[in-house]
Design a protein around this motif. Structure first.
Motif, PDB file in Angstrom:
ATOM      1  N   ARG A 255       0.871  -1.172   0.000  1.00  0.00           N
ATOM      2  CA  ARG A 255       0.000   0.000   0.000  1.00  0.00           C
ATOM      3  C   ARG A 255       0.906   1.220   0.000  1.00  0.00           C
ATOM      4  O   ARG A 255       2.095   1.124   0.281  1.00  0.00           O
ATOM      5  CB  ARG A 255      -0.897   0.005   1.239  1.00  0.00           C
ATOM      6  CG  ARG A 255      -1.962  -1.121   1.206  1.00  0.00           C
ATOM      7  CD  ARG A 255      -2.711  -1.215   2.533  1.00  0.00           C
ATOM      8  NE  ARG A 255      -3.325   0.057   2.877  1.00  0.00           N
ATOM      9  CZ  ARG A 255      -3.336   0.596   4.111  1.00  0.00           C
ATOM     10  NH1 ARG A 255      -2.753  -0.047   5.108  1.00  0.00           N
ATOM     11  NH2 ARG A 255      -3.921   1.753   4.324  1.00  0.00           N
ATOM     12  N   ALA A 256       0.341   2.357  -0.365  1.00  0.00           N
ATOM     13  CA  ALA A 256       1.153   3.572  -0.395  1.00  0.00           C
ATOM     14  C   ALA A 256       0.316   4.764   0.028  1.00  0.00           C
ATOM     15  O   ALA A 256      -0.902   4.800  -0.235  1.00  0.00           O
ATOM     16  CB  ALA A 256       1.724   3.813  -1.787  1.00  0.00           C
TER      17      ALA A 256
ATOM     18  N   ALA B 236       9.330   7.687   3.978  1.00  0.00           N
ATOM     19  CA  ALA B 236       9.988   6.662   3.162  1.00  0.00           C
ATOM     20  C   ALA B 236       9.561   6.721   1.697  1.00  0.00           C
ATOM     21  O   ALA B 236       8.390   6.891   1.388  1.00  0.00           O
ATOM     22  CB  ALA B 236       9.668   5.278   3.719  1.00  0.00           C
ATOM     23  N   LEU B 237      10.534   6.573   0.809  1.00  0.00           N
ATOM     24  CA  LEU B 237      10.290   6.566  -0.635  1.00  0.00           C
ATOM     25  C   LEU B 237      10.663   5.201  -1.218  1.00  0.00           C
ATOM     26  O   LEU B 237      11.745   4.689  -0.965  1.00  0.00           O
ATOM     27  CB  LEU B 237      11.142   7.640  -1.310  1.00  0.00           C
ATOM     28  CG  LEU B 237      10.691   9.089  -1.069  1.00  0.00           C
ATOM     29  CD1 LEU B 237      11.831  10.061  -1.339  1.00  0.00           C
ATOM     30  CD2 LEU B 237       9.483   9.409  -1.946  1.00  0.00           C
TER      31      LEU B 237
ATOM     32  N   PRO C 126       5.976  -1.357  -2.258  1.00  0.00           N
ATOM     33  CA  PRO C 126       6.004  -0.835  -0.894  1.00  0.00           C
ATOM     34  C   PRO C 126       5.522  -1.889   0.104  1.00  0.00           C
ATOM     35  O   PRO C 126       4.944  -2.905  -0.295  1.00  0.00           O
ATOM     36  CB  PRO C 126       5.030   0.351  -0.933  1.00  0.00           C
ATOM     37  CG  PRO C 126       4.589   0.508  -2.337  1.00  0.00           C
ATOM     38  CD  PRO C 126       4.985  -0.698  -3.106  1.00  0.00           C
ATOM     39  N   ASP C 127       5.735  -1.614   1.364  1.00  0.00           N
ATOM     40  CA  ASP C 127       5.256  -2.557   2.382  1.00  0.00           C
ATOM     41  C   ASP C 127       3.750  -2.362   2.595  1.00  0.00           C
ATOM     42  O   ASP C 127       3.109  -1.553   1.916  1.00  0.00           O
ATOM     43  CB  ASP C 127       6.064  -2.431   3.677  1.00  0.00           C
ATOM     44  CG  ASP C 127       5.837  -1.105   4.390  1.00  0.00           C
ATOM     45  OD1 ASP C 127       4.861  -0.406   4.070  1.00  0.00           O
ATOM     46  OD2 ASP C 127       6.651  -0.763   5.267  1.00  0.00           O
TER      47      ASP C 127
ATOM     48  N   THR D 238       2.223   3.666   4.696  1.00  0.00           N
ATOM     49  CA  THR D 238       2.901   4.906   5.076  1.00  0.00           C
ATOM     50  C   THR D 238       3.999   5.281   4.088  1.00  0.00           C
ATOM     51  O   THR D 238       4.525   6.389   4.133  1.00  0.00           O
ATOM     52  CB  THR D 238       3.554   4.775   6.467  1.00  0.00           C
ATOM     53  OG1 THR D 238       4.573   3.768   6.402  1.00  0.00           O
ATOM     54  CG2 THR D 238       2.524   4.377   7.516  1.00  0.00           C
ATOM     55  N   GLN D 239       4.361   4.354   3.216  1.00  0.00           N
ATOM     56  CA  GLN D 239       5.452   4.644   2.278  1.00  0.00           C
ATOM     57  C   GLN D 239       4.912   5.373   1.045  1.00  0.00           C
ATOM     58  O   GLN D 239       3.744   5.237   0.691  1.00  0.00           O
ATOM     59  CB  GLN D 239       6.152   3.343   1.879  1.00  0.00           C
ATOM     60  CG  GLN D 239       6.733   2.596   3.089  1.00  0.00           C
ATOM     61  CD  GLN D 239       7.562   1.383   2.701  1.00  0.00           C
ATOM     62  OE1 GLN D 239       7.316   0.735   1.695  1.00  0.00           O
ATOM     63  NE2 GLN D 239       8.560   1.078   3.526  1.00  0.00           N
TER      64      GLN D 239
END
Lengths: 474, 474
Positions: free
Chosen positions: A43-44, A69-70, A85-86, A90-91
């Motif tokens: 998710r981003a 984080a990018l 992304p994880d 939040t990334q």
């Protein structure tokens, strides 16, 4: 540890990048939050798509202020989840696809400068328009981008002659974690001003810098090629053949792929419009390709070298493609192996390398070790023998639920394979990288000396850990 | 900041290394505390000469406990004071010369593993005994060591075809600042396990790791060579000639050195038993060398290519060496330039590179800029045109006290040269490195982005700054 981006940061990023460069829309982001094989899902907080190096730098500086984080992403065609992304949401996904300009092509200097988002296949075509060739290609060429290829030090089927991406990069432009732009595009053949940042960024998977452009080496467009499909007894004979061809045809030898009969058999069963190139089955095959200039009589040279090999019983049978269509048909057999294998059911894939001269030993011994520990498993190894790199796939026993079996035993199987690779001084990732797939594996299996050094470099360049956290060693 | 070693540390090092591996004797240390050109003078608390990688690691661990500084040294033949300790007398000189074993030579794999202290010339001979060649050579081959060559990413006269040391290093063993041994000797053609420590250590001048051994690439011993001395009008013509020869003879073209008439003239005046190769003087000369296998008729190929160049008036005259002695005589002219120049009086030397295609412009314009700012100065540029690297030497006006003039104006002269180099995207150190000579210059002239990255890497790997402080960026 990186932080969740604040609403204020998101607003500033949105303002900086405009509607084409910023989206927080779940549907718009969705295709880029799962890797192409559907193995990794993330998710981003937003997807950022800057159009210039300066915009990338501005993004990094803004994110740096908050420690957000990018996760850089090119064509999203990686093999180890390095650009996904994880799951935290939040990334920030940083897509380089809008930076898709070829800034220059200079046939005389044999160099071109391409931005990170240029798709490999487009770059191939642009070079050809200038009578030149960019001698790196791979299955994902229709989506893979220059930035991703540099950041993963991509390989492919022409490494034997031209090297991996690293060897083709004459210069790099990148944004570093402090938001500064490193302009290393000038193609200097000699430059001893200390640590080579170009080599450091190449293969760093976006954890040390966001590659925004690269100066790449070109070669004259090959105007002739010759392709042969060879039947032989074992990888040992294949390696001897490779050495002979290298001595006789070195400069022209561009591809040498090793293929076991099981792979050809799977291709013939599953892929339409394929047929066996030779009258009889052989335990192993080699696919050999020469490339050269207009003046080179490649076919005659290849025939002579292979006739010698037949006479001395090093190889058992051979067919040389008579035209481009036959060449393509032979390469299709090689390029369809993965697809055919998928149709055959689940398999555990390992992208490993060992020193070239130990490869026949690895290919012979590893299946024995695996069968002893896991009766009934089937192992196939195929690929880039001359690079000391095979794709080593392990299939479950025929009589079980394959997926369930792999869920239970897969990790132990891989552990055995990697232990063997390390015993021979090899690498647990030859060309696909580490990403998130092999991050824990690397931390567990690599030497403490090397791990400490990698962590030191990462901490030194990206102390806040904002570039691609959770990948490689982050 | 590193600390002065305590008497207890010295005692422990002495005990660890024994009488052959430890000395604090001023006379014994003296030859190694001044660089070979006598430009840099240092002092040391002791000279440590470990005999094994494990001893090096033990030394580093002991010194690490106290934060004592280590200055690694090979053959002490560097050009920038990189291996000379500072004047404080608190640093420890770490000589690698006792580690002089060639661990293995494998002609089939075209690889050899040599320890850091192996002298280049000895390595050449050892390779030849196996029918192989290590294709890097330079003036200091009788003293330069493998460890120093790796740590400075040395160049020389065969870079055109074979690359700098970096291209010839297949693997590295090194002791890192934490005292751990990094064993990266396995010669993997593909290895994507993150940051490439091999490339990072190559050219790091001992500031990130002590290289203890390297796995090096060999090529079959060249059994034939052809050498030509060519008269031509300017570096532009020389570059066109280089491109033509590269297209016609690519694989065999091994050397292409550019020499202005002033350099030949100095050699003829100062060096005994030299004579002009051509009947008439020409503004510039190119020295071209081909190397090949027994079957290659190099002389005929070279003659044909040069006849074409004469016909089209690209070059003005040429002589091809008829035998080995004539080849040697031509190379002697090139190799004597530095000696002849020294006999001619003081000169300010710059080892610079720019992109190859900008080199003729640099060579043409830089003397004009210098003459405008410093009337009467004479500038000569010679060397590795094909690498975009010339040695660019500025001599004081003829009618002044040269040494005094250089003391007064030298820094400003160099500043002008380096500014021009940077304008063209070039490097202030092409092959000699930074060491102590160019440390402040690098800090002043390099981009903030690159400097910050270099400092980050150094801080990440050697936080206490114990490896070669005061060099490069330390």
């Amino acid at each position: 540890m990186p932080h969740t981006p604040s609403p204020d940061l998101l607003k500033r990023l949105q303002k900086l990048l405009g509607p084409k460069g910023y989206t927080g829309d779940a549907d718009a982001m969705a295709p880029w939050l799962t890797d192409w094989r559907g193995k990794y899902h993330g998710r981003a907080a937003a997807m950022l798509s800057p159009a210039t190096t300066e915009e990338v730098a501005a993004v990094v500086r803004l994110c740096g202020e908050e420690g957000a984080a990018l996760v850089p992403q090119g064509g999203n065609s990686g093999m180890v989840g390095g650009a996904t992304p994880d799951a935290s949401g939040t990334q920030l996904l940083l897509s380089l696809r809008r930076m898709n300009r070829i800034r220059s092509i200079d046939p005389a200097a044999r160099l071109a400068v391409a931005e990170a988002g240029v798709i490999l296949e487009n770059f191939h075509h642009a070079a050809l328009d200038h009578g030149m060739r960019f001698p790196l290609t791979l299955g994902g060429k229709g989506s893979a981008t220059i930035g991703g290829l540099v950041s993963t030090n991509a390989g492919g089927t022409q490494v034997l002659r031209h090297g991996t991406m690293r060897a083709l990069v004459a210069g790099i432009e990148a944004v570093l974690p402090d938001g500064r732009i490193f302009d290393g595009l000038a193609p200097l053949k000699k430059d001893n001003r200390g640590y080579d940042l170009k080599h450091l960024l190449c293969g760093a998977e976006g954890t040390l810098g966001i590659v925004t452009a690269a100066c790449l080496r070109l070669v004259p467009a090959a105007t002739s090629r010759a392709t042969a499909w060879i039947g032989l007894a074992s990888p040992g004979e294949a390696l001897s053949l490779l050495c002979r061809l290298d001595a006789a045809l070195g400069r022209q030898l561009e591809g040498f792929e090793l293929i076991p009969h099981a792979c050809l058999d799977a291709v013939l069963r599953h892929i339409p419009q394929t047929r066996a190139p030779l009258a009889n089955d052989h335990p192993w095959y080699a696919l050999v390709e020469l490339a050269g200039d207009a003046g080179d009589d490649l076919e005659t040279a290849l025939q002579a070298a292979l006739a010698d090999a037949l006479d001395s019983a090093l190889i058992d049978d051979v067919v040389i493609a008579k035209n481009e269509a036959e060449s393509e048909a032979l390469w299709k057999l090689r390029d369809s192996i993965s697809e055919a294998e998928r149709a055959d059911g689940p398999a555990l894939q390992h992208d490993v390398s060992v020193p070239v001269d130990l490869m026949p030993r690895f290919i012979a011994e590893d299946p024995q070790r695996l069968s002893a520990a896991f009766p009934g498993v089937r192992t196939v190894s195929f690929g880039h023998l001359g690079d000391g790199n095979v794709h080593h796939h392990v299939q479950p026993p025929a009589d079980v639920d394959g997926k369930a079996w792999l869920d239970t035993h897969g990790e132990d199987v891989s552990r055995l394979v990697y232990a063997h690779v390390l015993e021979l001084g090899g690498s647990i990732s030859a060309e696909h990288g580490i990403g998130q797939m092999k991050r824990d594996l690397l931390a567990e299996l690599d030497s403490p000396a090397r791990l400490a050094a990698l962590r030191g470099v990462k901490a030194g360049l990206d102390p806040a850990g904002i570039f691609n956290p959770g990948k490689l060693i982050g």
